[in-house]
Write a protein that holds these residues in place. Structure first.
Motif, PDB file in Angstrom:
ATOM      1  N   SER A 164       0.846  -1.191   0.000  1.00 52.36           N
ATOM      2  CA  SER A 164       0.000   0.000   0.000  1.00 52.36           C
ATOM      3  C   SER A 164       0.885   1.246   0.000  1.00 52.36           C
ATOM      4  O   SER A 164       1.793   1.370   0.824  1.00 52.36           O
ATOM      5  CB  SER A 164      -0.907   0.008   1.229  1.00 52.36           C
ATOM      6  N   HIS A 165       0.624   2.142  -0.915  1.00 57.94           N
ATOM      7  CA  HIS A 165       1.526   3.265  -1.153  1.00 57.94           C
ATOM      8  C   HIS A 165       0.721   4.547  -1.313  1.00 57.94           C
ATOM      9  O   HIS A 165      -0.327   4.563  -1.965  1.00 57.94           O
ATOM     10  CB  HIS A 165       2.334   2.996  -2.433  1.00 57.94           C
ATOM     11  N   TYR A 166       1.219   5.619  -0.710  1.00 56.91           N
ATOM     12  CA  TYR A 166       0.563   6.925  -0.803  1.00 56.91           C
ATOM     13  C   TYR A 166       1.456   7.889  -1.567  1.00 56.91           C
ATOM     14  O   TYR A 166       2.669   7.904  -1.375  1.00 56.91           O
ATOM     15  CB  TYR A 166       0.284   7.484   0.589  1.00 56.91           C
ATOM     16  N   ARG A 201      -9.061  -1.909  -1.888  1.00 56.79           N
ATOM     17  CA  ARG A 201      -9.305  -1.124  -3.096  1.00 56.79           C
ATOM     18  C   ARG A 201      -7.970  -0.890  -3.785  1.00 56.79           C
ATOM     19  O   ARG A 201      -6.995  -0.496  -3.156  1.00 56.79           O
ATOM     20  CB  ARG A 201      -9.964   0.212  -2.757  1.00 56.79           C
ATOM     21  N   ASP A 202      -7.957  -1.105  -5.091  1.00 53.14           N
ATOM     22  CA  ASP A 202      -6.709  -0.964  -5.836  1.00 53.14           C
ATOM     23  C   ASP A 202      -6.179   0.458  -5.800  1.00 53.14           C
ATOM     24  O   ASP A 202      -4.971   0.687  -5.695  1.00 53.14           O
ATOM     25  CB  ASP A 202      -6.896  -1.391  -7.293  1.00 53.14           C
ATOM     26  N   ARG A 203      -7.095   1.447  -5.876  1.00 50.90           N
ATOM     27  CA  ARG A 203      -6.634   2.834  -6.010  1.00 50.90           C
ATOM     28  C   ARG A 203      -7.726   3.791  -5.556  1.00 50.90           C
ATOM     29  O   ARG A 203      -8.871   3.697  -5.984  1.00 50.90           O
ATOM     30  CB  ARG A 203      -6.266   3.108  -7.469  1.00 50.90           C
ATOM     31  N   THR A 246      -2.895   3.328  -2.876  1.00 50.28           N
ATOM     32  CA  THR A 246      -3.180   2.021  -3.459  1.00 50.28           C
ATOM     33  C   THR A 246      -3.352   0.969  -2.367  1.00 50.28           C
ATOM     34  O   THR A 246      -2.823   1.111  -1.261  1.00 50.28           O
ATOM     35  CB  THR A 246      -2.051   1.575  -4.395  1.00 50.28           C
ATOM     36  N   ASN A 247      -4.099  -0.082  -2.701  1.00 50.70           N
ATOM     37  CA  ASN A 247      -4.266  -1.256  -1.829  1.00 50.70           C
ATOM     38  C   ASN A 247      -4.753  -0.886  -0.432  1.00 50.70           C
ATOM     39  O   ASN A 247      -4.140  -1.236   0.574  1.00 50.70           O
ATOM     40  CB  ASN A 247      -2.956  -2.043  -1.739  1.00 50.70           C
ATOM     41  N   THR A 248      -5.861  -0.167  -0.393  1.00 52.37           N
ATOM     42  CA  THR A 248      -6.433   0.273   0.880  1.00 52.37           C
ATOM     43  C   THR A 248      -7.406  -0.760   1.418  1.00 52.37           C
ATOM     44  O   THR A 248      -8.304  -1.214   0.689  1.00 52.37           O
ATOM     45  CB  THR A 248      -7.191   1.597   0.708  1.00 52.37           C
ATOM     46  N   VAL A 280      -3.170  10.074  -3.895  1.00 50.16           N
ATOM     47  CA  VAL A 280      -3.457   8.744  -4.439  1.00 50.16           C
ATOM     48  C   VAL A 280      -2.932   7.696  -3.471  1.00 50.16           C
ATOM     49  O   VAL A 280      -1.784   7.765  -3.026  1.00 50.16           O
ATOM     50  CB  VAL A 280      -2.792   8.541  -5.821  1.00 50.16           C
TER      51      VAL A 280
END
Length: 490
Positions: A219-221, A300-302, A265-267, A263
């Motif tokens: 997961s990346h912000y 969630r992917d994004r 990802t992977n939430t 943005v």
């Protein structure tokens, strides 16, 4: 079901730390690399010493001392290195974060500039300059243990400044410039979802089946933004005595409202964020929902949300002197005040009509629409420099200097994005005349400072600690700058 695991709504708490990271030749994120001739003296005497067209930025009042037309353009190659050691990090839930406990973060940037001046009358001159007054860039390894606090940071301010200078009399000139500035930046980190990644397959024991979702570990912000605004420069140049030149220069603060996208990802999908998403069921009150299509915890992917950050680059006031000792030797000195006190916090706030991230982060942060918050509490700083200039022979001038830059960040608020302390710069340079109307400046600078320790946590808008997330590390910093500048008169 084993030890309970509490899933909380935690903030991204990453904020656009555009202001944080490795620096070049000044405190905070301010750059001084707009003049190689000044760099040779560690920027001592800048704006007082009459050198070349770079005075458009250094002191528009001093361009009245340049006859005819002048051009100066150059490049600075900045290479800074931060080595980190003894990294110890825990997640928001207090679990150890596995990863690299030593390594390095690098900055390698080329900073350009170009200036032009023209003498219109005996008393009036004008000029135009393109330069980079603020900037930074750094990038940690993706597997370092502090990745929940910092990954990539980059910011750049580009400025275009026309300026005018006017002689009030034979010894006193005044000048002013208006700068059009474009600020842009990007920042990222890996997201800590209260230790879901660190719990690993231990999640399975909570429900008695294999539901672990490894995507949580990736997961990346990332947040980016840009804005345009204007600033101004005011300058005075005086020669009260033969061989004595003085300068007083004020560069205004510039306020930006950087707008862009946040943005992530992977939430993890929880009951509070599921909405009408089909195929999700609750399996434990302490865990995200289960995706029946995959048999894993849902994600969630994004997610994307429009966001903004108010950013003010600080005002500076510089007092400089250039004093001739004899016909070949002169000394230079400067004292600089920088108004960092307005930088009290970093606030990333949603400006999206259909929020996807701030619906949960604002609750934990304690501020409506907040996506990220980091307290800073920077303080004003003073910098001092001293230089010596020696005309070795006709056509070759040698320069050297030393500078001290005060760090604007207290020990309590040092972070992984700006692990610095007070620093010292040593520089050397030369001016070589190529022909009757052209010359070349070259300079080198080396920066060193004491080792730095950080102990960083996450906070809400009320400066309350949010969770157990923490990173501790020790840093050693060095930087090198190599620069070249071409000058021509017409």
């Amino acid at each position: 079901m084993g030890t309970p695991f509490m899933l909380k709504k935690t903030p991204l708490a990453v904020a656009i730390t555009l202001l944080l990271s490795l620096q070049a030749h000044a405190e905070g994120y301010k750059l001084l690399e707009q003049s190689v001739s000044s760099m040779g003296n560690a920027y001592a005497g800048r704006g007082a010493q009459v050198t070349d067209a770079t005075l458009v930025y250094s002191n528009p009042a001093a361009i009245t001392q340049l006859t005819g037309e002048h051009f100066s353009g150059g490049l600075n190659l900045i290479h800074a290195r931060t080595r980190y050691n003894d990294v110890n990090a825990v997640s928001a839930a207090g679990r150890p974060v596995a990863g690299r406990d030593q390594g390095k973060a690098l900055l390698t940037e080329v900073v350009p500039f170009a200036f032009y001046t023209q003498q219109l009358t005996d008393d009036l001159s004008w000029g135009l300059g393109f330069y980079v007054p603020y900037g930074l860039s750094s990038d940690y390894q993706a597997d370092w243990a502090g990745r929940y606090f910092a990954d990539e940071t980059a910011v750049k301010v580009l400025s275009l400044q026309p300026a005018v200078g006017y002689k009030l009399n034979e010894w006193l000139s005044v000048g002013a410039g208006i700068s059009l500035n474009r600020a842009e930046g990007i920042l990222s980190k890996f997201k800590d979802h209260n230790g879901l990644c660190e719990l690993g397959t231990g999640i399975n024991s909570l429900v008695g089946r294999d539901v672990y979702n490894a995507a949580y570990c990736d997961s990346h912000y990332e947040v980016s933004g840009h804005d345009i605004n204007v600033g101004y420069t005011l300058g005075i140049h005086a020669q009260p005595l033969r061989g004595t030149r003085l300068a007083l220069v004020y560069h205004s603060a510039v306020r930006y409202n950087l707008k862009g996208d946040s943005v992530i990802t992977n939430t993890p999908i929880t009951a509070a964020t599921a909405g009408n998403t089909p195929g999700l069921i609750s399996i434990a009150p302490t865990l995200p929902l289960l995706d029946t299509a995959t048999g894993r915890l849902a994600s969630r992917d994004r997610l994307v949300e429009k966001s903004q950050l108010a950013l003010t680059t600080p005002a500076t006031l510089t007092l400089s002197a250039d004093q001739d000792i004899n016909h070949v030797l002169s000394v230079q000195a400067s004292l600089v005040w920088t108004g960092w006190h307005k930088f009290q916090s970093i606030d990333i706030i949603s400006n999206d009509t259909t929020p996807a991230i701030s619906t949960s982060t604002s609750v934990a942060l304690g501020g409506a629409g907040y996506i990220g918050y980091i307290p800073q509490f920077w303080h004003d700083t003073w910098s001092a420099s001293f230089g010596v200039t020696y005309i070795y022979k006709p056509g070759l001038t040698l320069r050297t200097g030393i500078a001290y830059d005060e760090n604007p960040i207290s020990t309590r608020h040092k972070t992984a994005r700006i692990p610095t302390s007070d620093r010292v710069w040593l520089t050397a340079g030369l001016t070589h005349r190529l022909s009757a109307n052209s010359s070349l400046d070259m300079a080198y600078g080396y920066m060193f400072m004491d080792d730095v320790s950080i102990n960083e946590a996450e906070y809400g808008v009320a400066n309350n600690r949010l969770n157990l997330a923490n990173v501790q590390a020790t840093y050693a910093n060095t930087a090198h700058v190599i620069a070249i500048q071409y000058n021509r008169t017409f």
